[in-house]
Motif scaffolding. Structure first.
Motif, mmCIF file in Angstrom:
data_model
loop_
_atom_site.group_PDB
_atom_site.id
_atom_site.type_symbol
_atom_site.label_atom_id
_atom_site.label_comp_id
_atom_site.label_asym_id
_atom_site.label_seq_id
_atom_site.Cartn_x
_atom_site.Cartn_y
_atom_site.Cartn_z
ATOM 1 N N SER A 72 0.964 -0.744 0.273
ATOM 2 C CA SER A 72 -0.008 0.428 0.346
ATOM 3 C C SER A 72 0.846 1.455 -0.012
ATOM 4 C CB SER A 72 -1.010 -0.131 1.535
ATOM 5 O OG SER A 72 -0.106 0.385 2.391
ATOM 6 N N CYS A 73 2.209 1.210 0.268
ATOM 7 C CA CYS A 73 3.135 2.061 0.648
ATOM 8 C C CYS A 73 4.030 1.876 -1.461
ATOM 9 C CB CYS A 73 4.172 2.208 1.317
ATOM 10 S SG CYS A 73 5.475 3.635 1.308
ATOM 11 N N GLU A 74 3.936 3.319 -2.007
ATOM 12 C CA GLU A 74 3.991 3.282 -3.135
ATOM 13 C C GLU A 74 5.782 3.920 -3.555
ATOM 14 O OE1 GLU A 74 3.812 6.355 -7.232
ATOM 15 O OE2 GLU A 74 3.757 7.006 -5.548
ATOM 16 N N GLN A 79 -10.266 6.182 9.219
ATOM 17 C CA GLN A 79 -9.472 5.537 9.994
ATOM 18 C C GLN A 79 -9.209 3.919 9.102
ATOM 19 O OE1 GLN A 79 -7.283 5.634 13.059
ATOM 20 N NE2 GLN A 79 -5.609 4.457 12.548
ATOM 21 N N ASN A 96 -10.208 4.126 5.366
ATOM 22 C CA ASN A 96 -8.919 4.446 4.726
ATOM 23 C C ASN A 96 -7.648 2.920 4.448
ATOM 24 O OD1 ASN A 96 -10.073 6.666 3.618
ATOM 25 N ND2 ASN A 96 -9.223 7.668 4.891
ATOM 26 N N THR A 97 -8.163 2.548 5.716
ATOM 27 C CA THR A 97 -6.930 1.180 5.660
ATOM 28 C C THR A 97 -7.041 0.379 5.238
ATOM 29 O OG1 THR A 97 -6.602 2.238 8.041
ATOM 30 C CG2 THR A 97 -5.801 -0.526 7.611
ATOM 31 N N LEU A 117 -9.129 0.266 2.306
ATOM 32 C CA LEU A 117 -9.012 0.762 0.650
ATOM 33 C C LEU A 117 -7.339 1.281 0.649
ATOM 34 C CD1 LEU A 117 -11.675 3.717 0.714
ATOM 35 C CD2 LEU A 117 -12.118 1.123 -0.449
ATOM 36 N N SER A 118 -6.593 1.423 1.087
ATOM 37 C CA SER A 118 -4.940 1.676 0.484
ATOM 38 C C SER A 118 -4.442 0.460 0.564
ATOM 39 C CB SER A 118 -4.368 2.357 1.956
ATOM 40 O OG SER A 118 -4.481 2.259 2.976
ATOM 41 N N THR A 119 -4.918 -0.666 1.750
ATOM 42 C CA THR A 119 -4.501 -1.626 1.423
ATOM 43 C C THR A 119 -4.846 -3.110 0.208
ATOM 44 O OG1 THR A 119 -3.883 -2.298 3.582
ATOM 45 C CG2 THR A 119 -3.422 -4.258 2.944
ATOM 46 N N THR A 132 -5.243 0.313 -3.298
ATOM 47 C CA THR A 132 -4.117 1.590 -3.926
ATOM 48 C C THR A 132 -3.169 0.688 -4.440
ATOM 49 O OG1 THR A 132 -4.918 2.840 -2.427
ATOM 50 C CG2 THR A 132 -2.893 3.040 -3.466
ATOM 51 N N SER A 133 -2.702 -0.722 -3.356
ATOM 52 C CA SER A 133 -1.601 -1.195 -3.340
ATOM 53 C C SER A 133 -1.484 -2.316 -5.015
ATOM 54 C CB SER A 133 -1.992 -2.189 -2.313
ATOM 55 O OG SER A 133 -2.689 -3.180 -2.705
ATOM 56 N N SER A 182 -14.303 -2.331 -1.290
ATOM 57 C CA SER A 182 -13.031 -1.878 -1.650
ATOM 58 C C SER A 182 -12.435 -3.399 -3.316
ATOM 59 C CB SER A 182 -12.020 -2.635 -1.576
ATOM 60 O OG SER A 182 -11.868 -4.282 -0.018
#
Length: 258
Positions: free
Chosen positions: A77-79, A118, A121-122, A124-126, A129-130, A170
């Protein structure tokens, strides 16, 4: 003396050069997929977040059988960590030809009224976004074609009311990504497909607070049982394979008929 045909040689070369990244591959569906791909001749990168021991076990399972595999820790999830992951694969295995986006998390069962930003968003980002970032980095390297499989969920169709509506949403996003991206890159010879697992026997149910969830829900499944990670992995491997060469933008339900 047996002389191989050009078709046989091309097939052998294709097998040798198949390089796959499987995200979230230290357990469950990801681990089963990595092991199956390793047995089919892919060089495999096992991505994991926390459990290095489990990831190394997957690597060992592949390598002791004559395959090629490496493990790499990254929060996808971290670019910046995704970029580092793919650069590592470039160096250790070569340019990726196949990607399995498998990462997915659950948080404890809850209704929407009890969810905060929070938590949402956790998820969705995992879970979303990943997939986007991993697809982007894979596409940069798929110069002569390739294949991507996104792991969605039957929850994208059911909505998982009263339990995991955020997770379900998601996975609905992943279905849309799969369809849209398949159309964007089809002319480049890159296929993008998905699988929707149903109730599969993995540790993710414990993450959601109900480890025996499948036992409770099995009577609602037409086949009257939960599925195994290998049953999902088999569908993933087929979609990645040349046998599915005319299949793109398709999502296969592996849900026992539900």
């Amino acid at each position: 003396m047996v002389i191989a045909t050009n078709q046989e040689l091309n097939k052998a070369m294709t097998t040798i050069n198949k390089i796959a990244v499987v995200s979230g591959a230290s357990r469950g569906i990801g681990a089963a997929t990595a092991k199956l791909l390793g047995a089919q001749g892919y060089a495999v990168c096992i991505n994991y977040l926390h459990n290095r021991i489990a990831a190394d076990e997957v690597v060992k399972h592949i390598t002791v059988r004559g395959g090629r595999a490496v493990a790499y820790q990254a929060d996808v999830s971290c670019e910046s960590q995704v970029v580092d992951l793919f650069n590592f694969v470039d160096k250790e295995l070569g340019a990726i030809t196949h990607l399995v986006n498998n990462v997915g998390i659950l948080l404890p069962q809850a209704k929407l009224i009890d969810m905060d930003a929070q938590r949402i968003n956790t998820i969705l980002s995992t879970n979303v976004t990943s997939y986007f970032i991993c697809c982007r980095e894979a596409l940069k390297r798929m110069q002569t074609g390739g294949a991507i499989v996104n792991v969605s969920s039957g929850a994208a169709r059911s909505g998982s009311p009263n339990e995991y509506i955020d997770y379900a949403a998601s996975k609905g996003a992943i279905d849309t990504l799969t369809k849209g991206l398949s159309l964007e890159v089809a002319a480049q010879g890159i296929r993008v497909n998905g699988v929707r697992p149903g109730f599969i026997h993995t540790d993710i149910h414990a993450d959601g607070g109900e480890p025996n969830r499948i036992t409770r829900l099995s009577p609602q499944i037409p086949l009257q049982r939960g599925g195994s990670p290998k049953e999902v992995a088999t569908a993933i491997a087929w979609l990645l394979s040349d046998e599915a060469s005319y299949v793109t933008g398709t999502i296969i339900d592996v849900t026992g008929g539900k």
